[in-house]
Design a protein around this motif. Structure first.
Motif, PDB file in Angstrom:
ATOM      1  N   GLU A 337       0.514  -1.174  -0.134  1.00  0.00           N
ATOM      2  CA  GLU A 337       0.012   0.112   0.044  1.00  0.00           C
ATOM      3  C   GLU A 337       0.728   1.147  -0.056  1.00  0.00           C
ATOM      4  O   GLU A 337       0.650   2.194  -0.493  1.00  0.00           O
ATOM      5  CB  GLU A 337      -0.980  -0.065   1.248  1.00  0.00           C
ATOM      6  N   LEU A 338       1.845   1.291   0.987  1.00  0.00           N
ATOM      7  CA  LEU A 338       2.649   2.528   0.993  1.00  0.00           C
ATOM      8  C   LEU A 338       3.504   2.591  -0.373  1.00  0.00           C
ATOM      9  O   LEU A 338       3.668   3.663  -0.892  1.00  0.00           O
ATOM     10  CB  LEU A 338       3.656   2.116   2.162  1.00  0.00           C
ATOM     11  N   ALA A 339       4.128   1.600  -0.935  1.00  0.00           N
ATOM     12  CA  ALA A 339       4.860   1.491  -2.251  1.00  0.00           C
ATOM     13  C   ALA A 339       3.957   2.172  -3.463  1.00  0.00           C
ATOM     14  O   ALA A 339       4.476   2.921  -4.313  1.00  0.00           O
ATOM     15  CB  ALA A 339       5.406  -0.101  -2.484  1.00  0.00           C
ATOM     16  N   GLU A 340       2.740   1.393  -3.317  1.00  0.00           N
ATOM     17  CA  GLU A 340       1.903   1.965  -4.331  1.00  0.00           C
ATOM     18  C   GLU A 340       1.400   3.469  -4.650  1.00  0.00           C
ATOM     19  O   GLU A 340       1.576   4.072  -5.481  1.00  0.00           O
ATOM     20  CB  GLU A 340       0.465   1.083  -4.553  1.00  0.00           C
ATOM     21  N   ALA A 341       1.448   3.974  -3.300  1.00  0.00           N
ATOM     22  CA  ALA A 341       1.228   5.473  -3.193  1.00  0.00           C
ATOM     23  C   ALA A 341       2.514   6.147  -3.416  1.00  0.00           C
ATOM     24  O   ALA A 341       2.447   7.198  -3.913  1.00  0.00           O
ATOM     25  CB  ALA A 341       0.644   5.884  -1.663  1.00  0.00           C
ATOM     26  N   ARG A 342       3.653   5.711  -3.074  1.00  0.00           N
ATOM     27  CA  ARG A 342       5.042   6.424  -3.244  1.00  0.00           C
ATOM     28  C   ARG A 342       5.359   6.092  -4.694  1.00  0.00           C
ATOM     29  O   ARG A 342       6.092   7.225  -5.382  1.00  0.00           O
ATOM     30  CB  ARG A 342       6.059   5.801  -2.368  1.00  0.00           C
ATOM     31  N   ALA A 343       5.081   5.315  -5.426  1.00  0.00           N
ATOM     32  CA  ALA A 343       5.664   5.066  -6.950  1.00  0.00           C
ATOM     33  C   ALA A 343       5.418   6.058  -7.846  1.00  0.00           C
ATOM     34  O   ALA A 343       6.358   6.344  -8.547  1.00  0.00           O
ATOM     35  CB  ALA A 343       5.086   3.628  -7.342  1.00  0.00           C
ATOM     36  N   PRO A 344       4.259   6.532  -8.083  1.00  0.00           N
ATOM     37  CA  PRO A 344       3.899   7.669  -8.934  1.00  0.00           C
ATOM     38  C   PRO A 344       4.496   9.039  -8.642  1.00  0.00           C
ATOM     39  O   PRO A 344       5.481   9.395  -9.710  1.00  0.00           O
ATOM     40  CB  PRO A 344       2.472   7.881  -9.031  1.00  0.00           C
ATOM     41  N   LEU A 345       4.999   9.117  -7.405  1.00  0.00           N
ATOM     42  CA  LEU A 345       5.580  10.529  -7.092  1.00  0.00           C
ATOM     43  C   LEU A 345       7.090  10.153  -7.440  1.00  0.00           C
ATOM     44  O   LEU A 345       8.023  10.892  -7.856  1.00  0.00           O
ATOM     45  CB  LEU A 345       5.591  10.457  -5.618  1.00  0.00           C
ATOM     46  N   LEU A 346       7.729   8.965  -7.194  1.00  0.00           N
ATOM     47  CA  LEU A 346       9.177   8.515  -7.396  1.00  0.00           C
ATOM     48  C   LEU A 346       9.244   8.568  -8.864  1.00  0.00           C
ATOM     49  O   LEU A 346      10.325   9.102  -9.310  1.00  0.00           O
ATOM     50  CB  LEU A 346       9.340   7.144  -6.729  1.00  0.00           C
ATOM     51  N   ALA A 347       8.118   8.083  -9.589  1.00  0.00           N
ATOM     52  CA  ALA A 347       8.553   7.926 -11.210  1.00  0.00           C
ATOM     53  C   ALA A 347       8.705   9.489 -11.686  1.00  0.00           C
ATOM     54  O   ALA A 347       9.476   9.609 -12.567  1.00  0.00           O
ATOM     55  CB  ALA A 347       7.227   7.274 -11.724  1.00  0.00           C
ATOM     56  N   GLU A 348       7.959  10.239 -11.164  1.00  0.00           N
ATOM     57  CA  GLU A 348       7.948  11.658 -11.632  1.00  0.00           C
ATOM     58  C   GLU A 348       9.309  12.399 -11.270  1.00  0.00           C
ATOM     59  O   GLU A 348      10.028  13.031 -12.061  1.00  0.00           O
ATOM     60  CB  GLU A 348       6.696  12.404 -11.240  1.00  0.00           C
ATOM     61  N   ARG A 349       9.811  11.952 -10.092  1.00  0.00           N
ATOM     62  CA  ARG A 349      10.929  12.699  -9.665  1.00  0.00           C
ATOM     63  C   ARG A 349      12.142  11.915 -10.516  1.00  0.00           C
ATOM     64  O   ARG A 349      12.987  12.872 -10.921  1.00  0.00           O
ATOM     65  CB  ARG A 349      11.054  12.214  -8.190  1.00  0.00           C
TER      66      ARG A 349
END
Length: 423
Positions: A337-349
Motif C-alpha cells: 500500500e505504501l509503495a503503490e502510493a509512493r511509486a507515481p511520485l518517485l516515477a515523476e522525480r
C-alpha cells in the motif's frame, strides 16, 4: 459474436513495435531539411478534384483510374490527395507565398491511390515532398539532388541507390518530340501492348517507361527527346551535370527517363534501388516550371521531389534496432500500500531528474510475480522494485532483466546515478 472489421486492403497500420523506425527516419528528414533552410508546410489531405485534373492531367492513369474521388453533401467533387505538389502550390498561391519571393518548403504525410496493393505499393502511403519556387537556374536542381544524397548518407543507405537524370525540355520541345514519337510508335502499333496503345493517344512519353520486357527492343529504337532540346535547355542540363560532377555525385544519364505527371519540364531525376524488387523507385522529381501559371498564378519556376517513406524504411539495415532503442529502459514495480502510493511520485522525480530516461510505471496492481513478468515483457533493461520497506527507507531494488546479475539495493540518489548510465 460480430464479425471483426478489417483494415481496407492496401491501407496498413503502423503498430507500436514498428513506429520507432518511422520516428527515426522522420527525425533525420527534419534535421536535413533544416540544414538546407527548408521550412515545413502542413497541407489538407482532401482537395477539390479540379486541382488534380488541372495539375496532373486528365488523361493520366492517376486521374483516370487511381484517385479516391467523392461528392460531399454540397455536391462538390473532392479527392483524397494522390500526390502533394498540387496541394502545396495551391496553398502558396492562396496565401501569397510566391509574390516577389522564393520559397523552400517540405511536407510529410499520407497520399492515396486506388492501385493493386503489393510490396512497396499501397493505397494509402506516406511521402516526403520537397518543393522550391522562384529559382530558375540549375543550381537549385543540383541542391535538391545533394539534399537527397545527404539523406541517404545519414540513413546509411547511400550504397543502395543509383541516381538517374534526364531533361524533358520545354513544353514546345516536348510537343515537337511527341509528334515524332507518335509517328514512330504507329509504325510498330501491332507490337504494342494494350496499355501502350492507349497511351499512344493520350500520353505517348509514358510508353518509354513501360515495364513490359517485350517492348524493350521497340523502345530502344525510339527517337530521343534530347535531340529536340534547344540551346537553353541543353545549357541548363549541361550546367546541372557540371555541378553534380564537381560535388562528386555519381549519376547515369537515362534518355528514356520520363515522369508520369504532365507538369514536368527540363530536369527530371530518380533514385533507384535493386533491393526492393519491382518497386525500385525510391525518390523522384524534377522541374515543373509551367504548373504555377496553369493553376492561376503568375508564370514562375518550380522544382521538387517526393520520396516514398515505406520504401525508404524498407532499405534500412536492421530497422529493428530503432524499435528496440525505443523500448523502456526501466520498469518500476510497486508492491504494498505504501509503495503503490509512493511509486507515481518517485516515477515523476526520476523523470524530472533524468529527462532522457524511458521509464514505465506498473499500473493496475498485481502480485510481485505478475508485475515482474510485465517488466520483462516491456523490453526494459532493468526492473526497479519498490516495496513498503523500500518506500519507508527511500531505497530501490534494482534487478537486471537482460543479464545474469543479482539484485542490489540502492538509495534513491544512487539509483538516479545508476539510471543515468542507461540513458
Amino acid at each position: 459474436m460480430s464479425e471483426k472489421i478489417q483494415a481496407i486492403r492496401g491501407m496498413h497500420d503502423i503498430l507500436p513495435d514498428h513506429a520507432p523506425r518511422w520516428q527515426h527516419v522522420e527525425s533525420v528528414l527534419r534535421r536535413v531539411m533544416g540544414a538546407y533552410g527548408y521550412q515545413e508546410i502542413r497541407l489538407p489531405v482532401v482537395e477539390k478534384t479540379e486541382l488534380f485534373k488541372r495539375s496532373i492531367g486528365e488523361v493520366t492513369d492517376i486521374v483516370e483510374k487511381e484517385m479516391y474521388t467523392f461528392a460531399d453533401r454540397n455536391g462538390d467533387s473532392l479527392t483524397l490527395r494522390p500526390e502533394g505538389t498540387a496541394g502545396c502550390l495551391r496553398a502558396c498561391l492562396e496565401h501569397g507565398l510566391l509574390h516577389n519571393q522564393t520559397q523552400r518548403l517540405w511536407y510529410l504525410g499520407q497520399m492515396f491511390r486506388h492501385e493493386r496493393p503489393q510490396k512497396g505499393r499501397y493505397r494509402q502511403f506516406h511521402q516526403l515532398g520537397v518543393e522550391a519556387y522562384g529559382m530558375a537556374g540549375p543550381d537549385i536542381d543540383a541542391e535538391l539532388i545533394l539534399l537527397c544524397r545527404r539523406l541517404w548518407r545519414e540513413l546509411g543507405i547511400a550504397d543502395k541507390l543509383e541516381l538517374q537524370i534526364n531533361s524533358l525540355g520545354t513544353t514546345a520541345e516536348r510537343l515537337a518530340y511527341r509528334a515524332k514519337l507518335v509517328a514512330y510508335f504507329r509504325m510498330h502499333v501491332e507490337a504494342l501492348d494494350e496499355d501502350s496503345r492507349r497511351r499512344l493517344e493520350t500520353n505517348p512519353l509514358r510508353i518509354l517507361d513501360s515495364k513490359n520486357p517485350a517492348l524493350k527492343p521497340i523502345i530502344a529504337g525510339a527517337p530521343l527527346l534530347t535531340d529536340e532540346l534547344d540551346t537553353s535547355s541543353r545549357e541548363h542540363f549541361d550546367s546541372l551535370r557540371r555541378q553534380l560532377d564537381a560535388a562528386g555525385v555519381a549519376y547515369v544519364v537515362n534518355p528514356r527517363l520520363v515522369r508520369g505527371l504532365d507538369y514536368y519540364s527540363r530536369t527530371v531525376f530518380e533514385w533507384l534501388t535493386e533491393s526492393l524488387g519491382a518497386q525500385g523507385t525510391v525518390c523522384a522529381g524534377g522541374r515543373y516550371d509551367g504548373l504555377i501559371e496553369q493553376l492561376g498564378g503568375k508564370d514562375s519556376t518550380a522544382v521538387g521531389f517526393a520520396l516514398g517513406m515505406e520504401r525508404l524504411i524498407d532499405l534500412l539495415d536492421d530497422p529493428g534496432r530503432f524499435d528496440r532503442a525505443a523500448l523502456p529502459q526501466a520498469y518500476l514495480i510497486a508492491v504494498g500500500e505504501l509503495a503503490e502510493a509512493r511509486a507515481p511520485l518517485l516515477a515523476e522525480r526520476l523523470r524530472d531528474t533524468l529527462p532522457g530516461l524511458r521509464l514505465q510505471l506498473n499500473c493496475g496492481g498485481g502480485s510481485f510475480k505478475s508485475q515482474f513478468k510485465r517488466a520483462d515483457r516491456s523490453g526494459a533493461e532493468v526492473a526497479l522494485i519498490l516495496g513498503d520497506d523500500e518506500a519507508r527507507d527511500q531505497t530501490l531494488g534494482v534487478k537486471s532483466l537482460r543479464r545474469e546479475e543479482g539484485q542490489q539495493t540502492l538509495s534513491e540518489n544512487e539509483a538516479i546515478a545508476f539510471l543515468h548510465s542507461l540513458i
